[in-house]
Design a protein around this motif. Structure first.
Motif, PDB file in Angstrom:
ATOM      1  N   ILE A  78       0.553  96.094 -68.736  1.00  0.00           N
ATOM      2  CA  ILE A  78       1.743  94.866 -68.788  1.00  0.00           C
ATOM      3  C   ILE A  78       2.250  94.917 -70.528  1.00  0.00           C
ATOM      4  O   ILE A  78       2.144  95.588 -71.148  1.00  0.00           O
ATOM      5  N   ASN A  79       3.798  95.265 -69.611  1.00  0.00           N
ATOM      6  CA  ASN A  79       4.644  95.175 -70.768  1.00  0.00           C
ATOM      7  C   ASN A  79       5.316  93.548 -71.174  1.00  0.00           C
ATOM      8  O   ASN A  79       4.482  92.683 -70.800  1.00  0.00           O
ATOM      9  N   ALA A  80       5.477  93.673 -72.888  1.00  0.00           N
ATOM     10  CA  ALA A  80       5.175  92.333 -73.491  1.00  0.00           C
ATOM     11  C   ALA A  80       6.171  91.830 -72.565  1.00  0.00           C
ATOM     12  O   ALA A  80       6.303  90.218 -72.730  1.00  0.00           O
ATOM     13  N   THR A  81       7.496  91.842 -72.418  1.00  0.00           N
ATOM     14  CA  THR A  81       8.301  91.093 -71.813  1.00  0.00           C
ATOM     15  C   THR A  81       8.055  91.898 -70.647  1.00  0.00           C
ATOM     16  O   THR A  81       8.747  93.110 -70.591  1.00  0.00           O
ATOM     17  N   SER A  82       8.179  90.740 -69.696  1.00  0.00           N
ATOM     18  CA  SER A  82       8.076  91.296 -68.012  1.00  0.00           C
ATOM     19  C   SER A  82       8.193  89.886 -67.653  1.00  0.00           C
ATOM     20  O   SER A  82       8.347  89.064 -67.308  1.00  0.00           O
ATOM     21  N   ILE A 127       2.643  84.272 -75.203  1.00  0.00           N
ATOM     22  CA  ILE A 127       2.143  84.700 -73.670  1.00  0.00           C
ATOM     23  C   ILE A 127       1.994  86.154 -73.719  1.00  0.00           C
ATOM     24  O   ILE A 127       1.204  86.817 -73.121  1.00  0.00           O
ATOM     25  N   GLY A 128       3.798  87.066 -74.387  1.00  0.00           N
ATOM     26  CA  GLY A 128       3.913  88.293 -73.795  1.00  0.00           C
ATOM     27  C   GLY A 128       2.756  89.614 -74.476  1.00  0.00           C
ATOM     28  O   GLY A 128       2.132  89.965 -73.949  1.00  0.00           O
ATOM     29  N   PRO A 129       2.530  89.067 -75.895  1.00  0.00           N
ATOM     30  CA  PRO A 129       1.577  89.732 -76.115  1.00  0.00           C
ATOM     31  C   PRO A 129      -0.057  90.026 -76.137  1.00  0.00           C
ATOM     32  O   PRO A 129      -0.385  90.560 -75.728  1.00  0.00           O
ATOM     33  N   PHE A 130      -0.160  88.471 -75.746  1.00  0.00           N
ATOM     34  CA  PHE A 130      -1.521  87.995 -74.657  1.00  0.00           C
ATOM     35  C   PHE A 130      -1.729  88.745 -73.898  1.00  0.00           C
ATOM     36  O   PHE A 130      -3.121  89.092 -73.229  1.00  0.00           O
ATOM     37  N   PHE A 131      -0.864  89.078 -72.542  1.00  0.00           N
ATOM     38  CA  PHE A 131      -0.657  89.660 -71.322  1.00  0.00           C
ATOM     39  C   PHE A 131      -0.868  91.286 -72.109  1.00  0.00           C
ATOM     40  O   PHE A 131      -1.545  91.879 -71.021  1.00  0.00           O
ATOM     41  N   ASN A 185      12.950  97.068 -59.003  1.00  0.00           N
ATOM     42  CA  ASN A 185      11.306  97.238 -59.465  1.00  0.00           C
ATOM     43  C   ASN A 185      10.687  96.215 -58.799  1.00  0.00           C
ATOM     44  O   ASN A 185      10.720  94.873 -58.899  1.00  0.00           O
ATOM     45  N   VAL A 186       9.472  96.860 -57.605  1.00  0.00           N
ATOM     46  CA  VAL A 186       8.846  95.481 -57.479  1.00  0.00           C
ATOM     47  C   VAL A 186       7.596  95.250 -58.469  1.00  0.00           C
ATOM     48  O   VAL A 186       6.745  94.443 -58.238  1.00  0.00           O
ATOM     49  N   ASN A 187       7.131  95.852 -59.655  1.00  0.00           N
ATOM     50  CA  ASN A 187       6.354  95.237 -59.885  1.00  0.00           C
ATOM     51  C   ASN A 187       6.508  94.068 -61.180  1.00  0.00           C
ATOM     52  O   ASN A 187       7.241  94.460 -61.784  1.00  0.00           O
ATOM     53  N   PRO A 188       5.833  94.041 -61.128  1.00  0.00           N
ATOM     54  CA  PRO A 188       6.052  92.529 -61.737  1.00  0.00           C
ATOM     55  C   PRO A 188       5.305  92.624 -63.263  1.00  0.00           C
ATOM     56  O   PRO A 188       5.158  91.565 -64.099  1.00  0.00           O
ATOM     57  N   LEU A 189       4.813  93.341 -64.134  1.00  0.00           N
ATOM     58  CA  LEU A 189       4.201  93.710 -64.633  1.00  0.00           C
ATOM     59  C   LEU A 189       5.315  94.574 -65.506  1.00  0.00           C
ATOM     60  O   LEU A 189       5.404  94.537 -67.332  1.00  0.00           O
ATOM     61  N   GLN A 190       6.160  94.508 -65.241  1.00  0.00           N
ATOM     62  CA  GLN A 190       7.623  95.598 -65.860  1.00  0.00           C
ATOM     63  C   GLN A 190       8.713  94.350 -66.363  1.00  0.00           C
ATOM     64  O   GLN A 190       8.746  93.783 -65.500  1.00  0.00           O
ATOM     65  N   ALA A 191       9.462  95.173 -67.128  1.00  0.00           N
ATOM     66  CA  ALA A 191      10.710  94.342 -67.308  1.00  0.00           C
ATOM     67  C   ALA A 191      11.642  93.998 -66.110  1.00  0.00           C
ATOM     68  O   ALA A 191      11.705  94.809 -65.168  1.00  0.00           O
ATOM     69  N   VAL A 192      12.211  93.103 -66.043  1.00  0.00           N
ATOM     70  CA  VAL A 192      13.171  92.841 -65.519  1.00  0.00           C
ATOM     71  C   VAL A 192      14.445  91.996 -65.592  1.00  0.00           C
ATOM     72  O   VAL A 192      14.619  92.023 -66.986  1.00  0.00           O
ATOM     73  N   SER A 193      15.800  91.376 -64.932  1.00  0.00           N
ATOM     74  CA  SER A 193      16.332  91.451 -65.194  1.00  0.00           C
ATOM     75  C   SER A 193      17.479  89.868 -64.355  1.00  0.00           C
ATOM     76  O   SER A 193      16.556  90.637 -62.962  1.00  0.00           O
ATOM     77  N   THR A 194      17.642  89.144 -64.939  1.00  0.00           N
ATOM     78  CA  THR A 194      18.123  88.121 -63.725  1.00  0.00           C
ATOM     79  C   THR A 194      19.618  88.122 -63.398  1.00  0.00           C
ATOM     80  O   THR A 194      20.440  88.215 -64.371  1.00  0.00           O
TER      81      THR A 194
END
Length: 459
Positions: A306-310, A291-295, A397-406
């Protein structure tokens, strides 16, 4: 020995049930008529089984709890006082393990001290005597209970009342275990979280915008412990997951319950529920490798970075995983709506879709809200998918296309490695866990309010 004893005890309980059943049938007379008995024969058999099994099981459990205490004390009694007084708690644990290894025959890597050999011999002897004594005592208690219960059986004996009281007590104890477990979890998190707040102020933790904990060997709270980047990442990933799972899951449930034929429903619903049985690590690998590489590829086509991990990758795959929770529960609730409500709506001239929208869904709203709540809790508490697919970047970061942590990923990170458990770098995991608990509790309160406000009640 414990497995053998447990097997013998279960066999005795089965025999006790049959003996109680047999005697009650004898008291019933010809034709096994239970009219002359206060209770049905099965209650008398259950009563004898209870008298035979419960006291014996309680003694077995108590014996297994107390036996290691006496055996360990027997080991310490063989150790010279001067040696024992010089040992701290960790050294005493090591001594017990060495003596038990010698007693078991495996031995130790270095040469054993004379007092260790003596303690091992004493330990082995007492353990052997204890096993035989435990077997004898438990079986004797079971037999005594069987005999006493057999003598109590009579035509007027209220066996049903006794059995039902026992069942109610057992159910109450089970409920108490669940409640006490919840209280224990909350209190353990709360105590460790309060310990963490001695190092970092709650204001800095709850309102800080930077997460960068420093790993210090001195036990000091080096670095930054701001919760907001982690909380924002958790909410962003969960929101994306819910945007995927709730509409799709609800539409699937409506179709299966209202439109699909019984033949299609018979294989479609189990097929969808297979998604719930796939391990989350598999979803994480799928998100990372597919999914990541596809996005990322789609983003390159339309001109987006779009980051592959996001957050998008993790939320999308998590939403796919949650679809069975929403669809299965919603489907079960929708099918429970009385058919008379549908017939009445159709009889008044409403179309099928209007009946679903204005009659079926309002009637099923409490269950559907419960399904949504379960999906939300599942999304907030998910770990493995976001570990592999979110990027582990604790930035606000408010951009969902970038990497985040939870929050869940950070708990895993803080409790792994060689960090001292009493350091703030490890204790912060309990503060994060307590925060997740409060969020889930608030979700339950809001859902309960919505259900009570909009619930449709029918006679």
């Amino acid at each position: 020995m414990n497995l053998l004893l447990l097997g013998v005890l279960l066999a005795l309980v089965a025999v006790a049930y049959q003996l109680g059943l047999k005697k009650s049938r004898q008291l019933a007379g010809a034709g096994n008529s239970s009219v002359s008995l206060h209770s049905r024969p099965g209650y008398y058999g259950a009563l004898v089984a209870i008298w035979c099994g419960i006291p014996a099981f309680l003694i077995l459990a108590l014996w297994n709890i107390l036996e290691p205490v006496f055996l360990n004390q027997a080991i310490f009694n063989q150790v010279p006082t001067a040696v024992l007084s010089s040992l701290d708690e960790a050294s005493r644990t090591v001594l017990l393990e060495r003596v038990q290894a010698i007693a078991s025959g495996f031995g130790v890597t270095d040469s054993a001290m004379p007092y260790e050999l003596k303690a091992a011999a004493e330990y082995a002897q007492m353990a052997k005597i204890g096993e035989y004594a435990k077997f004898a005592v438990v079986i004797c208690v079971a037999l005594i209970g069987l005999i006493v219960a057999q003598k109590k059986i009579s035509q007027k004996y209220r066996a049903r009342n006794r059995v039902e009281i026992t069942i109610r007590v057992g159910l109450a104890l089970c409920s108490g275990v669940a409640i006490l477990t919840t209280i224990g979890i909350v209190m353990s998190m709360l105590s460790e979280a309060l310990h963490f707040f001695h190092f970092v102020s709650p204001r800095t933790f709850f309102f800080g915008t930077e997460w960068n904990p420093g790993f210090s060997s001195t036990g000091s709270a080096d670095g930054s412990y701001g919760l907001l980047p982690l909380l924002w990442g958790t909410l962003m990933v969960s929101a994306i997951a819910l945007l995927v799972s709730i509409p799709v899951g609800l539409m699937v449930a409506i179709y299966l319950a209202e439109y699909a034929s019984s033949r299609l429903r018979a294989w479609a619903k189990p097929t969808i529920e297979i998604l719930a049985g796939i391990p989350t690590i598999v979803y994480g690998v799928f998100a990372l490798m597919v999914i990541g590489p596809f996005f990322k590829y789609l983003g390159a086509i339309v001109g987006l970075d779009i980051n592959a991990t996001s957050a998008l990758t993790a939320g999308f795959v998590m939403g796919i995983m949650i679809i069975p929770f929403v669809s299965s529960l919603s489907d079960d609730i929708i099918t429970q709506v009385p058919q008379t409500l549908r017939d009445g709506s159709l009889g008044l001239g409403a179309t099928h879709s209007e009946t679903i929208r204005r009659v079926v869904l309002p009637a099923a709203l409490p269950g559907i809200i419960g399904a949504f709540l379960l999906a939300t809790s599942r999304a907030i508490g998910e770990t493995m998918i976001v570990v592999l697919a979110a990027g582990n970047s604790p930035l606000l970061n408010v951009n969902p296309l970038q990497a985040v942590s939870t929050v869940t990923v950070t708990i895993v990170n803080q409790l792994t490695g060689d960090t001292d458990f009493a350091s703030p770098q490890a204790l912060v995991a309990f503060a994060l866990g307590l925060t997740l608990f409060v969020i889930t509790l608030c979700l339950n309160v809001v859902a309960l309010y919505i259900v009570r406000k909009y619930r449709e009640q029918y006679e």
